[in-house]
Design an enzyme around this catalytic site. Sequence first.
Site, PDB file in Angstrom:
ATOM      1  N   PHE A  66     -19.815   1.088  -5.439  1.00  0.00           N
ATOM      2  CA  PHE A  66     -20.409  -0.257  -5.690  1.00  0.00           C
ATOM      3  C   PHE A  66     -21.233  -0.021  -7.229  1.00  0.00           C
ATOM      4  O   PHE A  66     -21.377  -1.048  -7.973  1.00  0.00           O
ATOM      5  CB  PHE A  66     -21.455  -0.793  -4.870  1.00  0.00           C
ATOM      6  N   ILE A  92     -12.520   3.558   1.525  1.00  0.00           N
ATOM      7  CA  ILE A  92     -11.528   3.632   2.473  1.00  0.00           C
ATOM      8  C   ILE A  92     -12.053   2.517   3.591  1.00  0.00           C
ATOM      9  O   ILE A  92     -13.121   2.484   3.994  1.00  0.00           O
ATOM     10  CB  ILE A  92     -11.586   4.953   3.263  1.00  0.00           C
ATOM     11  N   THR A  96     -15.428  -2.570   9.629  1.00  0.00           N
ATOM     12  CA  THR A  96     -16.172  -3.919   9.316  1.00  0.00           C
ATOM     13  C   THR A  96     -15.706  -4.375   8.012  1.00  0.00           C
ATOM     14  O   THR A  96     -14.754  -3.980   7.480  1.00  0.00           O
ATOM     15  CB  THR A  96     -17.573  -3.645   9.273  1.00  0.00           C
ATOM     16  N   HIS A  98     -17.146  -4.642   5.326  1.00  0.00           N
ATOM     17  CA  HIS A  98     -17.757  -3.919   4.168  1.00  0.00           C
ATOM     18  C   HIS A  98     -16.865  -3.478   3.215  1.00  0.00           C
ATOM     19  O   HIS A  98     -16.802  -3.624   1.868  1.00  0.00           O
ATOM     20  CB  HIS A  98     -18.701  -2.565   4.884  1.00  0.00           C
ATOM     21  N   PHE A 123     -10.187   0.154 -14.190  1.00  0.00           N
ATOM     22  CA  PHE A 123     -10.514   0.141 -12.552  1.00  0.00           C
ATOM     23  C   PHE A 123      -9.527   1.248 -12.238  1.00  0.00           C
ATOM     24  O   PHE A 123      -8.337   1.434 -11.742  1.00  0.00           O
ATOM     25  CB  PHE A 123      -9.667  -1.149 -12.279  1.00  0.00           C
ATOM     26  N   ARG A 137      -3.161   9.831  -3.227  1.00  0.00           N
ATOM     27  CA  ARG A 137      -3.223   9.234  -4.652  1.00  0.00           C
ATOM     28  C   ARG A 137      -4.471  10.004  -5.392  1.00  0.00           C
ATOM     29  O   ARG A 137      -4.420   9.335  -6.794  1.00  0.00           O
ATOM     30  CB  ARG A 137      -3.530   7.617  -4.577  1.00  0.00           C
TER      31      ARG A 137
END
Length: 163
Positions: A66, A92, A96, A98, A123, A137
């Site tokens: 974030f 990950i 929820t 979130h 990104f 990855r």
Amino acid sequence: MASHLKNLSDFSHTTIPNGSAFKIAIVVAEWNAKITGALYDGALKTLLKHGVQENNIYSVAVPGSFELTAAAEIFLNRQPDLDAVICLGCVIQGDTKHFDFICDAVANGITNVGIKHSKPVIFGVLTTNDEQQALDRAGGKHGNKGDEAAITAIKMADFATTI
């Protein structure tokens, strides 16, 4: 071809410019550090391999994905001569919503910072269903998204100087 069948970090089909003229920042999230550390290592090695000088690579860690957007914004405000900012993180899926809120905010935030500054803000955030997909990855069987982010930064920085 489905991604589960290939290494996503294969650049044999494209030309990669020399990065020696570029100044690039890397912002890496500390959350999921095992994964983001591997992304960072991949990005750094790739930048160096393609000519970006070590003294022209600026790195900073932030608490989580974030915070990548704010860090990219701060970098570009304080070091306007940067050619690109690479944002590396890993979110990950949990139980929820979130995950959805964070992924959406980070993707939009990174895009908006790049548009605001007319600079490539890359990104390099994994958004996976589980830890194994992230590991695959971040240097595993599907390559390293950090490598991909570094190549993208070099290519976009080159694009910005030639247009």
